[in-house]
Motif scaffolding. Structure first.
Motif, mmCIF file in Angstrom:
data_model
loop_
_atom_site.group_PDB
_atom_site.id
_atom_site.type_symbol
_atom_site.label_atom_id
_atom_site.label_comp_id
_atom_site.label_asym_id
_atom_site.label_seq_id
_atom_site.Cartn_x
_atom_site.Cartn_y
_atom_site.Cartn_z
ATOM 1 N N GLU A 12 11.461 -4.221 10.540
ATOM 2 C CA GLU A 12 11.851 -2.823 10.348
ATOM 3 C C GLU A 12 10.767 -1.890 10.897
ATOM 4 O O GLU A 12 11.063 -0.914 11.579
ATOM 5 N N ALA A 13 9.515 -2.197 10.607
ATOM 6 C CA ALA A 13 8.408 -1.373 11.099
ATOM 7 C C ALA A 13 8.313 -1.422 12.621
ATOM 8 O O ALA A 13 7.987 -0.425 13.264
ATOM 9 N N ALA A 14 8.613 -2.575 13.206
ATOM 10 C CA ALA A 14 8.505 -2.752 14.662
ATOM 11 C C ALA A 14 9.485 -1.873 15.423
ATOM 12 O O ALA A 14 9.251 -1.543 16.591
ATOM 13 N N LEU A 23 1.250 0.459 17.866
ATOM 14 C CA LEU A 23 0.913 -0.770 17.155
ATOM 15 C C LEU A 23 -0.476 -0.665 16.529
ATOM 16 O O LEU A 23 -0.673 -1.035 15.374
ATOM 17 N N ASN A 24 -1.426 -0.136 17.275
ATOM 18 C CA ASN A 24 -2.777 0.030 16.758
ATOM 19 C C ASN A 24 -2.780 0.997 15.572
ATOM 20 O O ASN A 24 -3.438 0.749 14.562
ATOM 21 N N ASP A 25 -2.033 2.102 15.679
ATOM 22 C CA ASP A 25 -1.954 3.066 14.579
ATOM 23 C C ASP A 25 -1.366 2.415 13.329
ATOM 24 O O ASP A 25 -1.829 2.647 12.215
ATOM 25 N N PHE A 26 -0.336 1.591 13.530
ATOM 26 C CA PHE A 26 0.299 0.901 12.406
ATOM 27 C C PHE A 26 -0.685 -0.069 11.746
ATOM 28 O O PHE A 26 -0.800 -0.117 10.520
ATOM 29 N N GLN A 28 -3.924 0.112 11.802
ATOM 30 C CA GLN A 28 -4.962 0.919 11.137
ATOM 31 C C GLN A 28 -4.462 1.411 9.780
ATOM 32 O O GLN A 28 -5.193 1.383 8.795
ATOM 33 N N MET A 29 -3.206 1.864 9.740
ATOM 34 C CA MET A 29 -2.638 2.355 8.491
ATOM 35 C C MET A 29 -2.562 1.233 7.459
ATOM 36 O O MET A 29 -2.931 1.416 6.299
ATOM 37 N N LEU A 30 -2.106 0.039 7.875
ATOM 38 C CA LEU A 30 -2.053 -1.088 6.948
ATOM 39 C C LEU A 30 -3.446 -1.471 6.457
ATOM 40 O O LEU A 30 -3.639 -1.772 5.276
ATOM 41 N N SER A 31 -4.420 -1.451 7.349
ATOM 42 C CA SER A 31 -5.798 -1.771 6.962
ATOM 43 C C SER A 31 -6.318 -0.762 5.954
ATOM 44 O O SER A 31 -6.917 -1.138 4.938
ATOM 45 N N LYS A 32 -6.083 0.504 6.216
ATOM 46 C CA LYS A 32 -6.534 1.569 5.311
ATOM 47 C C LYS A 32 -5.912 1.396 3.929
ATOM 48 O O LYS A 32 -6.606 1.432 2.909
ATOM 49 N N VAL A 33 -4.597 1.178 3.882
ATOM 50 C CA VAL A 33 -3.894 0.994 2.612
ATOM 51 C C VAL A 33 -4.443 -0.223 1.874
ATOM 52 O O VAL A 33 -4.719 -0.161 0.672
ATOM 53 N N ALA A 34 -4.624 -1.329 2.582
ATOM 54 C CA ALA A 34 -5.107 -2.555 1.949
ATOM 55 C C ALA A 34 -6.523 -2.388 1.399
ATOM 56 O O ALA A 34 -6.804 -2.778 0.261
ATOM 57 N N ILE A 35 -7.412 -1.795 2.194
ATOM 58 C CA ILE A 35 -8.801 -1.613 1.753
ATOM 59 C C ILE A 35 -8.868 -0.680 0.551
ATOM 60 O O ILE A 35 -9.525 -0.972 -0.445
ATOM 61 N N GLU A 36 -8.202 0.471 0.638
ATOM 62 C CA GLU A 36 -8.256 1.434 -0.456
ATOM 63 C C GLU A 36 -7.630 0.882 -1.733
ATOM 64 O O GLU A 36 -8.147 1.094 -2.822
ATOM 65 N N THR A 37 -6.535 0.141 -1.601
ATOM 66 C CA THR A 37 -5.893 -0.470 -2.769
ATOM 67 C C THR A 37 -6.825 -1.500 -3.401
ATOM 68 O O THR A 37 -6.979 -1.542 -4.621
ATOM 69 N N SER A 101 -15.356 -6.140 10.121
ATOM 70 C CA SER A 101 -14.733 -6.846 11.237
ATOM 71 C C SER A 101 -13.713 -7.873 10.754
ATOM 72 O O SER A 101 -13.791 -8.367 9.645
ATOM 73 N N SER A 102 -12.766 -8.169 11.603
ATOM 74 C CA SER A 102 -11.732 -9.189 11.390
ATOM 75 C C SER A 102 -10.850 -8.928 10.176
ATOM 76 O O SER A 102 -10.264 -9.859 9.646
ATOM 77 N N LEU A 103 -10.761 -7.687 9.746
ATOM 78 C CA LEU A 103 -9.945 -7.392 8.568
ATOM 79 C C LEU A 103 -8.495 -7.785 8.784
ATOM 80 O O LEU A 103 -7.881 -8.421 7.924
ATOM 81 N N ASN A 104 -7.924 -7.431 9.924
ATOM 82 C CA ASN A 104 -6.510 -7.722 10.155
ATOM 83 C C ASN A 104 -6.231 -9.212 10.085
ATOM 84 O O ASN A 104 -5.246 -9.630 9.481
ATOM 85 N N ASP A 105 -7.089 -10.022 10.694
ATOM 86 C CA ASP A 105 -6.891 -11.471 10.651
ATOM 87 C C ASP A 105 -6.959 -11.997 9.219
ATOM 88 O O ASP A 105 -6.194 -12.874 8.838
#
Length: 150
Positions: A12-14, A23-26, A28-37, A101-105
């Motif tokens: 759905e997001a794709a 894709l990079n913005d998406f 980044q947004m997921l990383s931000k949400v995950a880190i802050e949560t 580093s490597s947060l997404n992975d």
């Protein structure tokens, strides 16, 4: 959230991703949400009560601090929670830490590989030298999944 739900969410997001920049913005947004949560969940465990509940001690939340992190995908601005007496020492993104580093992975591997909480604790210990409890990992995972689902 299981793998099928994650796949449905990703599909759905794709639909709105039209370029590499999107894709990079998406990501980044997921990383931000995950880190802050995760940081907010760490603070909850440190304080011993959930947000909007009464503090059992005099120590309580005291706003947020904007922090700039350098990641593999470029700079990422997060809001790190603080507590009144300054005793909160986050483990995922430590005080004065500027590189992440490597947060997404790591996020993808946690969810996609179906790791146990014990495996996740060991992974964070190895990668970040951070001592998380299995309870905290469970709470963080549940919080991130709820936020991503919303």
């Amino acid at each position: 959230m299981d793998i099928k739900q994650l796949e449905a969410f990703a599909k759905e997001a794709a639909k709105s991703i039209k370029s590499e920049s999107d894709l990079n913005d998406f990501r980044q947004m997921l990383s931000k949400v995950a880190i802050e949560t995760a940081l907010n969940t760490e603070l909850e465990e440190h304080l011993g009560y959930e947000k909007h509940s009464r503090s059992p001690s005099g120590n309580r939340r005291n706003g947020k601090l904007t922090k700039q992190l350098s990641t593999e995908d470029g700079p990422l601005e997060i809001e790190a929670p603080r507590n009144r007496d300054g005793s909160f020492e986050p483990q995922l993104v430590k005080k004065r830490q500027t590189r992440f580093s490597s947060l997404n992975d790591k996020i993808i591997s946690l969810y996609a590989n179906g790791m146990t909480t014990q495996d996740i604790v060991a992974t964070f210990k190895e990668m970040y030298d951070a001592n998380f409890s299995e309870t905290l990992i469970s709470k963080v995972t549940e919080s991130v999944l709820e936020t991503v689902t919303e």
